[in-house]
Design a protein around this motif. Structure first.
Motif, mmCIF file in Angstrom:
data_model
loop_
_atom_site.group_PDB
_atom_site.id
_atom_site.type_symbol
_atom_site.label_atom_id
_atom_site.label_comp_id
_atom_site.label_asym_id
_atom_site.label_seq_id
_atom_site.Cartn_x
_atom_site.Cartn_y
_atom_site.Cartn_z
ATOM 1 N N SER A 73 82.772 118.825 9.083
ATOM 2 C CA SER A 73 82.116 120.395 9.760
ATOM 3 C C SER A 73 82.318 119.496 11.323
ATOM 4 C CB SER A 73 80.950 120.166 9.383
ATOM 5 O OG SER A 73 79.658 119.009 9.485
ATOM 6 N N ASP A 74 82.708 118.270 12.106
ATOM 7 C CA ASP A 74 82.544 118.500 13.260
ATOM 8 C C ASP A 74 84.493 118.294 13.728
ATOM 9 O OD1 ASP A 74 83.855 115.544 12.249
ATOM 10 O OD2 ASP A 74 82.335 114.696 12.734
ATOM 11 N N GLY A 75 84.943 118.374 12.464
ATOM 12 C CA GLY A 75 86.862 118.544 12.784
ATOM 13 C C GLY A 75 87.278 116.972 12.520
ATOM 14 N N THR A 76 86.547 116.218 12.259
ATOM 15 C CA THR A 76 87.097 115.145 11.456
ATOM 16 C C THR A 76 87.354 115.292 10.528
ATOM 17 O OG1 THR A 76 85.473 114.039 10.918
ATOM 18 C CG2 THR A 76 85.455 113.472 13.565
ATOM 19 N N VAL A 77 88.117 113.680 10.060
ATOM 20 C CA VAL A 77 89.034 113.931 8.509
ATOM 21 C C VAL A 77 88.858 112.515 8.073
ATOM 22 C CG1 VAL A 77 91.287 114.988 7.503
ATOM 23 C CG2 VAL A 77 90.564 116.149 9.052
ATOM 24 N N VAL A 78 88.357 112.822 6.534
ATOM 25 C CA VAL A 78 88.723 111.760 5.816
ATOM 26 C C VAL A 78 89.479 111.707 4.724
ATOM 27 C CG1 VAL A 78 86.662 110.777 6.084
ATOM 28 C CG2 VAL A 78 86.391 112.334 4.478
ATOM 29 N N ALA A 79 90.276 110.814 4.171
ATOM 30 C CA ALA A 79 91.450 110.561 2.796
ATOM 31 C C ALA A 79 91.110 109.611 2.073
ATOM 32 C CB ALA A 79 92.686 111.148 4.216
ATOM 33 N N VAL A 80 91.048 109.804 1.132
ATOM 34 C CA VAL A 80 91.456 108.632 0.082
ATOM 35 C C VAL A 80 92.129 108.242 -0.732
ATOM 36 C CG1 VAL A 80 88.892 108.101 -0.068
ATOM 37 C CG2 VAL A 80 90.039 109.761 -1.851
ATOM 38 N N TRP A 93 92.000 111.534 13.520
ATOM 39 C CA TRP A 93 92.343 112.925 13.822
ATOM 40 C C TRP A 93 90.872 114.136 14.397
ATOM 41 C CZ3 TRP A 93 95.736 115.968 8.961
ATOM 42 C CH2 TRP A 93 96.527 114.524 9.212
ATOM 43 N N THR A 94 90.573 114.664 15.547
ATOM 44 C CA THR A 94 89.902 115.622 15.746
ATOM 45 C C THR A 94 89.985 117.032 16.150
ATOM 46 O OG1 THR A 94 90.207 115.229 18.729
ATOM 47 C CG2 THR A 94 88.901 113.366 16.978
ATOM 48 N N ASP A 95 89.362 117.484 16.226
ATOM 49 C CA ASP A 95 88.787 118.565 16.148
ATOM 50 C C ASP A 95 90.216 119.986 15.608
ATOM 51 O OD1 ASP A 95 89.096 121.037 18.427
ATOM 52 O OD2 ASP A 95 90.202 120.796 19.408
ATOM 53 N N ILE A 96 90.384 119.677 13.632
ATOM 54 C CA ILE A 96 90.479 120.061 13.267
ATOM 55 C C ILE A 96 89.942 120.981 12.271
ATOM 56 C CG2 ILE A 96 91.447 119.671 11.094
ATOM 57 C CD1 ILE A 96 93.190 117.653 13.418
ATOM 58 N N THR A 97 90.356 122.239 12.147
ATOM 59 C CA THR A 97 90.811 123.285 11.340
ATOM 60 C C THR A 97 90.907 123.602 10.342
ATOM 61 O OG1 THR A 97 91.474 124.902 12.904
ATOM 62 C CG2 THR A 97 89.974 124.219 13.937
ATOM 63 N N GLN A 98 92.184 122.612 9.661
ATOM 64 C CA GLN A 98 92.198 123.123 8.066
ATOM 65 C C GLN A 98 92.593 121.959 8.332
ATOM 66 O OE1 GLN A 98 94.229 127.016 7.868
ATOM 67 N NE2 GLN A 98 95.063 126.496 6.068
ATOM 68 N N VAL A 99 92.951 121.464 6.470
ATOM 69 C CA VAL A 99 93.819 120.151 5.935
ATOM 70 C C VAL A 99 94.530 120.708 4.703
ATOM 71 C CG1 VAL A 99 92.724 119.072 7.270
ATOM 72 C CG2 VAL A 99 92.294 120.066 5.355
ATOM 73 N N ASP A 100 95.603 120.378 4.716
ATOM 74 C CA ASP A 100 96.591 120.086 3.246
ATOM 75 C C ASP A 100 97.153 118.908 3.233
ATOM 76 O OD1 ASP A 100 96.852 121.284 0.970
ATOM 77 O OD2 ASP A 100 97.864 123.273 2.141
ATOM 78 N N GLY A 101 97.458 118.703 1.966
ATOM 79 C CA GLY A 101 97.932 117.605 1.370
ATOM 80 C C GLY A 101 99.020 118.401 0.772
#
Length: 133
Positions: A73-80, A93-101
């Protein structure tokens, strides 16, 4: 929740999931986002791609072939996951609004409309609009 198809590695074993708002499917794993911002996953754990049980405050999920991505919710991203092509290198990464893999890459949309990407870029699939990879 119901999933159908090839259930090798248990990737369709979602019948006990509840309060799910979003799902994502990887190559051999399935991921679900719960209403409380936590994430569940089933399937093959060859590379840690379903290792999401400690994630919280997630607002969106995505799955690549062998990795899982979560937008906080703070615009950061996690990945495993496997990460051998750099597809999990989203820690800054910061200020992100959408992700995809994708297969072996991850993309993120920033609030200013630019795109960031990491991972396998042999065919330009992970090249962002800003030219970052």
């Amino acid at each position: 929740m119901v999933a159908v198809g090839d259930n090798s590695y248990g990737k369709c074993n979602v019948e006990d999931w509840s309060n799910i708002t979003q799902v994502a499917a990887g190559y051999h794993h399935t991921v679900g986002l719960r209403t409380d911002g936590t994430v569940v996953a089933v399937g093959w754990n060859s590379s840690g791609q379903p290792a999401v049980s400690d994630w919280s405050d997630i607002i969106q999920i995505a799955a690549g072939d062998f990795h899982t991505v979560g937008l906080k919710s703070d615009g950061t991203v996690v990945a495993v996951g496997v990460g051998s092509e750099g597809e999990c290198d989203v820690g800054g990464w910061t200020d992100i609004t959408q992700v995809d893999g994708g297969g072996a890459f991850t993309v993120g949309l920033k609030s200013d409309g630019t795109v960031v990407a990491v991972g396998y870029n042999s065919w330009g699939s992970a090249m962002s609009a800003a030219g970052r990879i």
